[in-house]
Design a protein around this motif. Structure first.
Motif, PDB file in Angstrom:
ATOM      1  N   LEU A 146       0.837  -1.207   0.000  1.00 35.98           N
ATOM      2  CA  LEU A 146       0.000   0.000   0.000  1.00 35.98           C
ATOM      3  C   LEU A 146       0.872   1.257   0.000  1.00 35.98           C
ATOM      4  N   TYR A 147       1.992   1.226   0.742  1.00 32.41           N
ATOM      5  CA  TYR A 147       2.914   2.372   0.723  1.00 32.41           C
ATOM      6  C   TYR A 147       3.396   2.632  -0.703  1.00 32.41           C
ATOM      7  N   VAL A 148       3.856   1.571  -1.360  1.00 35.08           N
ATOM      8  CA  VAL A 148       4.412   1.743  -2.712  1.00 35.08           C
ATOM      9  C   VAL A 148       3.365   2.363  -3.631  1.00 35.08           C
ATOM     10  N   LEU A 149       2.133   1.857  -3.522  1.00 37.73           N
ATOM     11  CA  LEU A 149       1.098   2.291  -4.463  1.00 37.73           C
ATOM     12  C   LEU A 149       0.633   3.722  -4.211  1.00 37.73           C
ATOM     13  N   PHE A 150       0.558   4.133  -2.950  1.00 32.24           N
ATOM     14  CA  PHE A 150      -0.170   5.373  -2.674  1.00 32.24           C
ATOM     15  C   PHE A 150       0.629   6.491  -2.007  1.00 32.24           C
ATOM     16  N   ILE A 151       1.749   6.172  -1.394  1.00 32.10           N
ATOM     17  CA  ILE A 151       2.369   7.153  -0.515  1.00 32.10           C
ATOM     18  C   ILE A 151       2.881   8.386  -1.263  1.00 32.10           C
ATOM     19  N   SER A 152       3.253   8.213  -2.532  1.00 31.78           N
ATOM     20  CA  SER A 152       3.858   9.343  -3.245  1.00 31.78           C
ATOM     21  C   SER A 152       2.859  10.454  -3.549  1.00 31.78           C
ATOM     22  N   MET A 153       1.581  10.186  -3.341  1.00 26.84           N
ATOM     23  CA  MET A 153       0.577  11.220  -3.599  1.00 26.84           C
ATOM     24  C   MET A 153       0.646  12.339  -2.560  1.00 26.84           C
ATOM     25  N   ALA A 154       1.421  12.107  -1.488  1.00 24.87           N
ATOM     26  CA  ALA A 154       1.451  13.060  -0.373  1.00 24.87           C
ATOM     27  C   ALA A 154       2.084  14.393  -0.730  1.00 24.87           C
ATOM     28  N   SER A 155       2.655  14.510  -1.911  1.00 24.04           N
ATOM     29  CA  SER A 155       3.158  15.817  -2.348  1.00 24.04           C
ATOM     30  C   SER A 155       2.038  16.860  -2.236  1.00 24.04           C
ATOM     31  N   ALA A 156       0.805  16.409  -2.375  1.00 20.21           N
ATOM     32  CA  ALA A 156      -0.350  17.311  -2.296  1.00 20.21           C
ATOM     33  C   ALA A 156      -0.515  17.959  -0.927  1.00 20.21           C
ATOM     34  N   HIS A 157       0.076  17.372   0.122  1.00 22.64           N
ATOM     35  CA  HIS A 157      -0.068  17.953   1.463  1.00 22.64           C
ATOM     36  C   HIS A 157       0.416  19.392   1.518  1.00 22.64           C
ATOM     37  N   HIS A 158       1.333  19.711   0.598  1.00 22.03           N
ATOM     38  CA  HIS A 158       1.930  21.046   0.614  1.00 22.03           C
ATOM     39  C   HIS A 158       1.178  22.027  -0.280  1.00 22.03           C
ATOM     40  N   LEU A 159       0.186  21.530  -1.000  1.00 25.22           N
ATOM     41  CA  LEU A 159      -0.464  22.339  -2.031  1.00 25.22           C
ATOM     42  C   LEU A 159      -1.946  22.530  -1.750  1.00 25.22           C
ATOM     43  N   LEU A 160      -2.361  22.269  -0.505  1.00 28.23           N
ATOM     44  CA  LEU A 160      -3.801  22.261  -0.220  1.00 28.23           C
ATOM     45  C   LEU A 160      -4.410  23.647  -0.260  1.00 28.23           C
ATOM     46  N   VAL A 161      -3.634  24.673   0.040  1.00 30.47           N
ATOM     47  CA  VAL A 161      -4.175  26.031  -0.038  1.00 30.47           C
ATOM     48  C   VAL A 161      -3.432  26.800  -1.136  1.00 30.47           C
ATOM     49  N   ASP A 162      -3.062  26.076  -2.205  1.00 29.38           N
ATOM     50  CA  ASP A 162      -2.413  26.673  -3.373  1.00 29.38           C
ATOM     51  C   ASP A 162      -3.458  27.001  -4.432  1.00 29.38           C
ATOM     52  N   PRO A 163      -3.166  27.999  -5.275  1.00 28.85           N
ATOM     53  CA  PRO A 163      -4.141  28.383  -6.289  1.00 28.85           C
ATOM     54  C   PRO A 163      -4.174  27.484  -7.525  1.00 28.85           C
ATOM     55  N   GLY A 164      -3.208  26.581  -7.675  1.00 26.80           N
ATOM     56  CA  GLY A 164      -3.093  25.861  -8.944  1.00 26.80           C
ATOM     57  C   GLY A 164      -3.933  24.611  -9.083  1.00 26.80           C
ATOM     58  N   PHE A 165      -4.639  24.195  -8.023  1.00 28.43           N
ATOM     59  CA  PHE A 165      -5.289  22.892  -8.068  1.00 28.43           C
ATOM     60  C   PHE A 165      -6.710  22.981  -7.532  1.00 28.43           C
ATOM     61  N   GLY A 166      -7.603  22.177  -8.111  1.00 32.32           N
ATOM     62  CA  GLY A 166      -8.996  22.176  -7.684  1.00 32.32           C
ATOM     63  C   GLY A 166      -9.245  21.190  -6.554  1.00 32.32           C
ATOM     64  N   PRO A 167     -10.445  21.266  -5.947  1.00 31.95           N
ATOM     65  CA  PRO A 167     -10.757  20.407  -4.796  1.00 31.95           C
ATOM     66  C   PRO A 167     -10.660  18.915  -5.112  1.00 31.95           C
ATOM     67  N   ALA A 168     -11.084  18.487  -6.295  1.00 33.37           N
ATOM     68  CA  ALA A 168     -11.056  17.045  -6.590  1.00 33.37           C
ATOM     69  C   ALA A 168      -9.618  16.529  -6.581  1.00 33.37           C
ATOM     70  N   TRP A 169      -8.731  17.307  -7.214  1.00 35.61           N
ATOM     71  CA  TRP A 169      -7.313  16.922  -7.238  1.00 35.61           C
ATOM     72  C   TRP A 169      -6.759  16.894  -5.811  1.00 35.61           C
ATOM     73  N   LYS A 170      -7.080  17.934  -5.055  1.00 34.96           N
ATOM     74  CA  LYS A 170      -6.541  18.029  -3.696  1.00 34.96           C
ATOM     75  C   LYS A 170      -7.031  16.870  -2.825  1.00 34.96           C
ATOM     76  N   ILE A 171      -8.331  16.584  -2.887  1.00 29.58           N
ATOM     77  CA  ILE A 171      -8.887  15.541  -2.016  1.00 29.58           C
ATOM     78  C   ILE A 171      -8.328  14.170  -2.390  1.00 29.58           C
ATOM     79  N   THR A 172      -8.280  13.878  -3.685  1.00 28.31           N
ATOM     80  CA  THR A 172      -7.786  12.563  -4.112  1.00 28.31           C
ATOM     81  C   THR A 172      -6.341  12.363  -3.676  1.00 28.31           C
ATOM     82  N   ASN A 173      -5.524  13.375  -3.907  1.00 29.44           N
ATOM     83  CA  ASN A 173      -4.097  13.199  -3.650  1.00 29.44           C
ATOM     84  C   ASN A 173      -3.742  13.318  -2.179  1.00 29.44           C
TER      85      ASN A 173
END
Lengths: 583, 201
Positions: free
Chosen positions: A273-300
């Motif tokens: 599960l780590y291998v498959l999903f952990i790399s999506m955590a880059s999104a943790h730093h972009l949650l209040v960024d202007p470049g991404f929408g809610p669907a992208w933020k929530i999924t990642n």
């Protein structure tokens, strides 16, 4: 007692564990471990000066040096210390734990040389003020080209070693150095290696164009795209740590209390599960960024429906449960917690393991999942709560686990006694207490809106006054005291490691059953299981024991954890609800 | 059927894909259910909650955004503080705030309980919008216009701290935002706003 003889095949037999250790592998493990400790010294020195600056009552450094050393601290701790150590772990897991020879050791030295060269280039630019862009180096802030090139060379070298890890485990299998499936600890290290490949490719993807930009060959780097890909390196590199740390948890459990693997299927699936999903955590730093929408933020940010959190919660059960079952099989069967109370608390390998699991889980894990929630991040982003979280994961989690492993590497690989043994027994406690205070001080200060990466909390030179609550002075003092304690413990650890490795007493013969100064309990009293362990195991797993099964103590512990998790999580939603309406 | 007792350091001979004990199954099920709760909370808050970082998001030329901010400030200016215009735009309108090293331009004066669309962007490098002492934080990225619909529900004299490193003068970068009631009177001063902060963990 002379050093054990090396056979014609290049292997020696370890007197404590009976493992086959290859002569070409040992120096690679040693070199990476030693450089790792040196970079830890640089990072810890910077840490001391930084914490004494952020502790507003002390406010030690001038602004320029505060920001400069913040970059130095970030690079040395989050990249150099930890990745050199991981290289040592990869060499150790693929050779020593599989009784195997290293694949292409001379290429290993080439990669080590590349990493060293990269390290020196980065250090030079940072210390001379040519790279005052902090660890994240967000464009359009620009550093000297040598800074970016140094990181690229370091990453290429690390990628090379990762490739050699895969080659070595393939070789071990082909040469039948072990039977059946590879041990769980090696499996965990392999998980770390796979995540390392993903991470380092992100690093190349972002640093190569940034390097060209710094040379003037590319006109612009999009700041938002940079932030997204860079965090694929910046956050994911901490996930290499986490996978390596969990592998070390299983290893230290086995070495100190004879921890068993409850169920290979469950533990290995969690690593997958780590291998498959952990790399999506880059999104943790972009949650209040202007470049991404809610669907992208929530999924990642949720690692696709929190599948990586599920993995950590599984390890959070199986690691202590494995220790409990291991102890019960060795006869500590009374009550709920006899197995834990009568554990070797004076063995720094054991105390490091327990404190690493507890602080990583209760503080680092719970805060991480909570502040990584899309909306809750509004009250967290770039405040001191963020370093409050990751010092609990990376420092009291990963670094402490690595320290615990070092207390075993010194006798097993360097074949020396652990120096300053009396202090070594206390070191993990002092270190985790310090980090815990640091982390809590930062977290509370951040809840008051104190920013991270900020030189002056009195805002003396600012255009408008900022009136901080008096409580902020208090929590910053707690942070400062905790930071100083942690640095003292880190310096102590470095002194132990350096003295043991370079001036240490050879280990000599270990007499089983007799405590020895400088030799961890797990080596003088190997936690072996009796011949009838399988029969006892059947008994403990009997359905008659009810739903709490063979590990009732762990069930209680994870229940406490789960209540703490829910409380912290929903408290933060409640706090968020008090804010202005924003959307 | 259990595998032979072994530690994580031992290779595992034979087939290890065996059913887990009931205790482990229960914990995995609880953890999975909790993960689903964690996941569901975010869409749920978009639907029912009042604080979301969604906004209207577009790319913008940093110079053009700054020019738009300056024009907007000139149009609605009501005062001046330390050389920066105080701007009182009508409720419901689009309002602009530019971050530049090392200041926030202009000073916005908003009405309590009225909605505005706050456009945030940066002229030069990354900056961090942190509304003090409320602790509302957003990343401000050059080249991107972050249009957030905000309704101030508390009045006061607020500060905007920059919380993204933007250069050597980063710690001097503080702006101001004022929230008044419909008559133009300040509904609370900064000290009261600080008090609201006290109860936080």
């Amino acid at each position: 007692m002379t050093a054990p003889a090396i056979g014609a095949d290049g292997f020696r037999t370890c007197q404590s564990t009976g493992r086959q250790i290859h002569a070409a592998a040992e120096p690679l493990i040693k070199a990476n471990a030693v450089v790792s400790i040196v970079t830890l010294l640089i990072g810890a020195t910077a840490a001391l000066l930084l914490v004494l600056t952020r502790w507003q009552a002390v406010h030690l450094l001038p602004a320029e040096w505060y920001y400069r050393l913040l970059g130095v601290h970030g690079m040395n701790m989050l990249i150099f210390f930890i990745i050199y150590f991981e290289m040592a772990v990869l060499w150790f897991a693929s050779t020593v734990l599989l009784n195997a020879r290293p694949a292409a050791p001379r290429f290993g030295w080439f990669n080590f040389g590349l990493m060293m060269l990269g390290t020196l280039m980065v250090q030079w630019t940072q210390w001379t003020g040519r790279a005052d862009v902090l660890f994240t180096s967000y464009p359009p802030l620009k550093a000297h080209p040598v800074f970016y090139l140094g990181i690229i060379l370091f990453a290429v070298g690390a990628l090379g070693v990762t490739g050699q890890f895969f080659a070595t485990i393939t070789l071990a299998k082909r040469e039948k150095r072990y039977e059946g499936s590879m041990p769980l600890v090696v499996y965990g290290a392999m998980t770390a290696a796979i995540i390392a490949v993903i991470t380092l490719l992100h690093g190349a993807l972002i640093y190569i164009p940034t390097f060209l930009w710094s040379l003037g060959l590319i006109e612009t780097i999009d700041p938002q795209v940079y932030r997204m890909i860079w965090w694929g390196l910046g956050h994911s590199s901490q996930q290499i740590n986490m996978a390596a740390m969990v592998a070390i948890w299983y290893m230290l459990g086995a070495l100190t209390v004879g921890a068993v693997v409850l169920n290979e299927k469950v533990s290995r699936s969690a690593f997958v599960l780590y291998v498959l999903f952990i790399s999506m955590a880059s999104a943790h730093h972009l949650l209040v960024d202007p470049g991404f929408g809610p669907a992208w933020k929530i999924t990642n940010t949720s690692y696709f429906m929190y599948m990586a959190v599920l993995a950590s919660m599984i390890h959070g059960f199986t690691v202590p449960a494995g220790m409990e079952l291991g102890q019960r099989l060795r006869g500590y069967t009374n009550g709920m917690f006899d197995w834990l109370i009568r554990a070797p608390w004076g063995d720094p390998g054991f105390s490091s393991l327990v404190l690493s699991v507890v602080v990583f889980g209760f503080v680092g894990g719970i805060t991480g999942v909570t502040i990584g929630t899309e909306q809750i991040n509004i009250i967290v982003h770039n405040t001191l709560r963020v370093p409050g979280h990751f010092h609990a994961t990376v420092v009291s989690g990963t670094a402490l686990a690595f320290m615990g492993a070092t207390y075993y590497l010194i006798p097993l690989i360097f074949q020396r006694k652990v120096a300053f043994w009396g202090f070594a027994k206390l070191q993990p406690y002092l270190f985790s207490l310090g980090v815990l205070l640091l982390s809590m001080g930062m977290t509370f200060a951040g809840s008051f809106g104190v920013p991270r990466r900020h030189w002056d909390n009195s805002f003396q030179d600012a255009m408008f006054d900022v009136e901080m609550s008096p409580a902020v002075d208090l929590v910053l003092a707690i942070m400062g005291i905790g930071g100083v304690l942690a640095v003292i413990a880190a310096f102590g650890f470095i002194a132990i490691a350096v003295k043991s490795v370079f001036f240490g007493e050879p280990i000599g013969t270990i007499t089983r059953g007799t405590p020895m100064v400088g030799v961890p309990h797990g080596l003088t009293h190997p936690p072996t299981h009796a011949a009838d362990a399988d029969a006892r195991n059947e008994e403990l797993h009997a359905p008659a024991r009810g739903w709490m099964g063979p590990t009732p103590g762990t069930v209680i512990l994870v229940a406490i954890f789960f209540v703490a998790f829910m409380t912290y999580y929903f408290t933060n939603w409640k706090l968020l609800a008090f804010l202005w309406r924003v959307g | 059927m259990l595998t032979k007792v072994h530690t994580g350091l031992d290779p595992v001979p034979g087939v290890w894909w065996r059913p887990a004990h009931k205790t482990e199954k229960i914990w995995v099920a609880i953890a999975f259910a909790w993960c689903m709760v964690l996941f569901a909370m975010m869409p749920l808050w978009h639907w029912k909650g009042g604080q979301n970082p969604s906004g209207i998001r577009t790319r913008v030329d940093p110079q053009a955004f700054y020019a738009r901010t300056v024009a907007f400030a000139a149009q609605h200016q009501v005062g001046m503080d330390r050389g920066i215009p105080i701007v009182a735009p009508p409720p419901g309108s689009d309002i602009y705030l530019t971050a530049l090293s090392f200041m926030w331009y202009p000073i916005l004066q908003l009405e309590k309980d009225k909605e505005y669309t706050l456009h945030l962007s940066a002229l030069d490098v990354n900056h961090g919008f942190s509304l003090y002492p409320l602790n509302v934080n957003f990343q401000v990225v050059p080249g991107y216009d972050y249009g957030l619909r905000v309704t101030p529900t508390a009045g006061g004299d607020f500060r905007i701290i920059c919380n993204e490193f933007c250069g050597i003068g980063h710690h001097t970068m503080v702006g101001r935002m004022i929230v008044v009631d419909a008559n133009g009177a300040t509904v609370a001063d900064n000290a009261t706003a600080t008090l609201q902060q006290e109860g936080r963990p």
